[in-house]
Design a protein around this motif. Sequence first.
Motif, PDB file in Angstrom:
ATOM      1  N   GLY A 175       0.848  -1.273  -0.126  1.00  0.00           N
ATOM      2  CA  GLY A 175       0.059   0.089  -0.008  1.00  0.00           C
ATOM      3  C   GLY A 175       0.825   1.192  -0.084  1.00  0.00           C
ATOM      4  N   GLY A 176       2.059   1.182  -0.073  1.00  0.00           N
ATOM      5  CA  GLY A 176       3.194   2.285   0.014  1.00  0.00           C
ATOM      6  C   GLY A 176       3.309   2.966   1.264  1.00  0.00           C
ATOM      7  N   VAL A 181       4.336   4.304  -3.502  1.00  0.00           N
ATOM      8  CA  VAL A 181       4.063   3.576  -4.764  1.00  0.00           C
ATOM      9  C   VAL A 181       4.774   4.150  -5.906  1.00  0.00           C
ATOM     10  CG1 VAL A 181       2.060   3.110  -5.941  1.00  0.00           C
ATOM     11  CG2 VAL A 181       1.874   3.049  -3.498  1.00  0.00           C
ATOM     12  N   PRO A 182       5.042   5.257  -6.288  1.00  0.00           N
ATOM     13  CA  PRO A 182       5.790   5.706  -7.535  1.00  0.00           C
ATOM     14  C   PRO A 182       6.931   5.167  -7.565  1.00  0.00           C
ATOM     15  CG  PRO A 182       4.644   7.681  -6.595  1.00  0.00           C
ATOM     16  CD  PRO A 182       4.485   6.742  -5.407  1.00  0.00           C
ATOM     17  N   ALA A 183       7.827   4.412  -6.430  1.00  0.00           N
ATOM     18  CA  ALA A 183       9.045   4.082  -6.580  1.00  0.00           C
ATOM     19  C   ALA A 183       8.978   2.552  -6.848  1.00  0.00           C
ATOM     20  CB  ALA A 183       9.769   4.191  -5.317  1.00  0.00           C
ATOM     21  N   MET A 184       7.715   2.012  -6.879  1.00  0.00           N
ATOM     22  CA  MET A 184       7.603   0.550  -7.093  1.00  0.00           C
ATOM     23  C   MET A 184       7.575   0.072  -8.668  1.00  0.00           C
ATOM     24  SD  MET A 184       4.309  -0.291  -4.636  1.00  0.00           S
ATOM     25  CE  MET A 184       4.469  -0.021  -2.802  1.00  0.00           C
ATOM     26  N   GLU A 193      -2.697  -0.007  -6.289  1.00  0.00           N
ATOM     27  CA  GLU A 193      -3.752   1.257  -6.232  1.00  0.00           C
ATOM     28  C   GLU A 193      -5.213   0.566  -5.778  1.00  0.00           C
ATOM     29  OE1 GLU A 193      -3.381   2.868 -10.095  1.00  0.00           O
ATOM     30  OE2 GLU A 193      -1.600   3.921  -9.578  1.00  0.00           O
ATOM     31  N   TYR A 194      -5.357  -0.716  -5.864  1.00  0.00           N
ATOM     32  CA  TYR A 194      -6.439  -1.445  -5.566  1.00  0.00           C
ATOM     33  C   TYR A 194      -6.466  -2.136  -4.289  1.00  0.00           C
ATOM     34  CZ  TYR A 194      -8.001  -0.564 -10.438  1.00  0.00           C
ATOM     35  OH  TYR A 194      -8.369  -0.139 -11.685  1.00  0.00           O
ATOM     36  N   VAL A 220     -13.397   1.980  -3.325  1.00  0.00           N
ATOM     37  CA  VAL A 220     -12.602   0.851  -3.186  1.00  0.00           C
ATOM     38  C   VAL A 220     -12.703   0.448  -1.762  1.00  0.00           C
ATOM     39  CG1 VAL A 220     -10.127   0.135  -3.164  1.00  0.00           C
ATOM     40  CG2 VAL A 220     -10.904   0.956  -5.096  1.00  0.00           C
ATOM     41  N   LEU A 221     -12.385   1.418  -0.647  1.00  0.00           N
ATOM     42  CA  LEU A 221     -12.371   0.988   0.645  1.00  0.00           C
ATOM     43  C   LEU A 221     -13.910   0.608   0.990  1.00  0.00           C
ATOM     44  CD1 LEU A 221     -10.635   4.171   1.880  1.00  0.00           C
ATOM     45  CD2 LEU A 221      -9.787   1.865   2.178  1.00  0.00           C
ATOM     46  N   ALA A 222     -14.898   1.109   0.482  1.00  0.00           N
ATOM     47  CA  ALA A 222     -16.262   0.462   0.823  1.00  0.00           C
ATOM     48  C   ALA A 222     -16.541  -0.723   0.400  1.00  0.00           C
ATOM     49  CB  ALA A 222     -17.412   1.543   0.153  1.00  0.00           C
ATOM     50  N   ALA A 223     -15.942  -1.148  -0.758  1.00  0.00           N
ATOM     51  CA  ALA A 223     -16.034  -2.662  -1.350  1.00  0.00           C
ATOM     52  C   ALA A 223     -15.422  -3.481  -0.249  1.00  0.00           C
ATOM     53  CB  ALA A 223     -15.508  -2.617  -2.842  1.00  0.00           C
ATOM     54  N   TRP A 224     -13.915  -3.055  -0.029  1.00  0.00           N
ATOM     55  CA  TRP A 224     -13.148  -4.029   0.711  1.00  0.00           C
ATOM     56  C   TRP A 224     -13.909  -3.936   2.248  1.00  0.00           C
ATOM     57  CZ3 TRP A 224      -9.774  -7.254  -0.772  1.00  0.00           C
ATOM     58  CH2 TRP A 224      -9.386  -7.003  -1.728  1.00  0.00           C
ATOM     59  N   THR A 225     -14.414  -3.356   2.715  1.00  0.00           N
ATOM     60  CA  THR A 225     -15.137  -3.318   3.870  1.00  0.00           C
ATOM     61  C   THR A 225     -16.414  -4.265   3.884  1.00  0.00           C
ATOM     62  OG1 THR A 225     -14.531  -0.716   4.640  1.00  0.00           O
ATOM     63  CG2 THR A 225     -16.324  -1.938   5.917  1.00  0.00           C
ATOM     64  N   LEU A 226     -17.282  -4.032   2.851  1.00  0.00           N
ATOM     65  CA  LEU A 226     -18.422  -4.679   2.808  1.00  0.00           C
ATOM     66  C   LEU A 226     -17.990  -6.303   2.672  1.00  0.00           C
ATOM     67  CD1 LEU A 226     -20.719  -2.557   0.531  1.00  0.00           C
ATOM     68  CD2 LEU A 226     -20.972  -3.080   2.870  1.00  0.00           C
ATOM     69  N   LEU A 227     -16.776  -6.385   2.005  1.00  0.00           N
ATOM     70  CA  LEU A 227     -16.391  -7.849   1.576  1.00  0.00           C
ATOM     71  C   LEU A 227     -16.051  -8.641   2.851  1.00  0.00           C
ATOM     72  CD1 LEU A 227     -15.550 -10.069  -0.370  1.00  0.00           C
ATOM     73  CD2 LEU A 227     -13.576  -8.907  -0.579  1.00  0.00           C
TER      74      LEU A 227
END
Length: 240
Positions: A175-176, A181-184, A193-194, A220-227
């Motif tokens: 997650g950086g 993340v730009p250095a990855m 990013e996901y 994305v955060l809402a989707a992960w939370t619900l999952l």
Amino acid sequence: MRSYLRLELVRGFRNPVGLVMLTVFPLGLYLLWTKVLDVVPQGQVGDFAAYTMVSMATYGAMGGALFVGGAIALERSKGWLGQLAVTPLPAHGYVTAKLLGGATGVLPGILVMLAAGALLSGVRLPFGTWPALVVLIWVGVLPFAALGIAFGYTMKGQSANLAMMAVYFGLSVLGGLWLPVPAMPEGMRTLAEYSPAYQAGSLGWRALEGRPPTLTSLAVLAAWTLLFCALAVWRYRRAV
């Protein structure tokens, strides 16, 4: 449910060892990178300190939320789940209480890290940005509290803690929060990013620039939370 939620909120602040560990370690990393090691880009001392402050605050809060699973695994070993099973508390009520209790327990660590940035590194931000950072970082780690609950009802004892530790460090790096993340490598950047950790961190990083969260981050955060919540409810029902 209100009584149980109140119990979880109180218990979250009665674990001084956990609160210290999940505050001191990120704080130590923050001071190491901003005060000891010469890793600050030329002419970007203030920006680097603020960016790292948000990263480490998010990192520590993630751990505090995720490791609620360890407490659940301990409760299972003591037969607490059997006692809850005979109460009228529904599965979703239990998960909600655990989610909010675990997430609330991370607030002291967030406040300590932001205070360190202001007092030790001279981070200066508009007044309204400071409370916004607290709220945004807290919201960003909600998926990890749900994931911790799922872990707690999937594994037992030390195996749950080891699995959560591996996930914790893996998601933090991806997650950086340790490496921008730009250095990855390109492929890793796309994957990052996901990830919930990157999107959680981005809430605070954008706030430093005076920008609101993106719809992508919130979605994305809402989707992960619900999952993770669905997974936690399923594991709880299977464990009862």
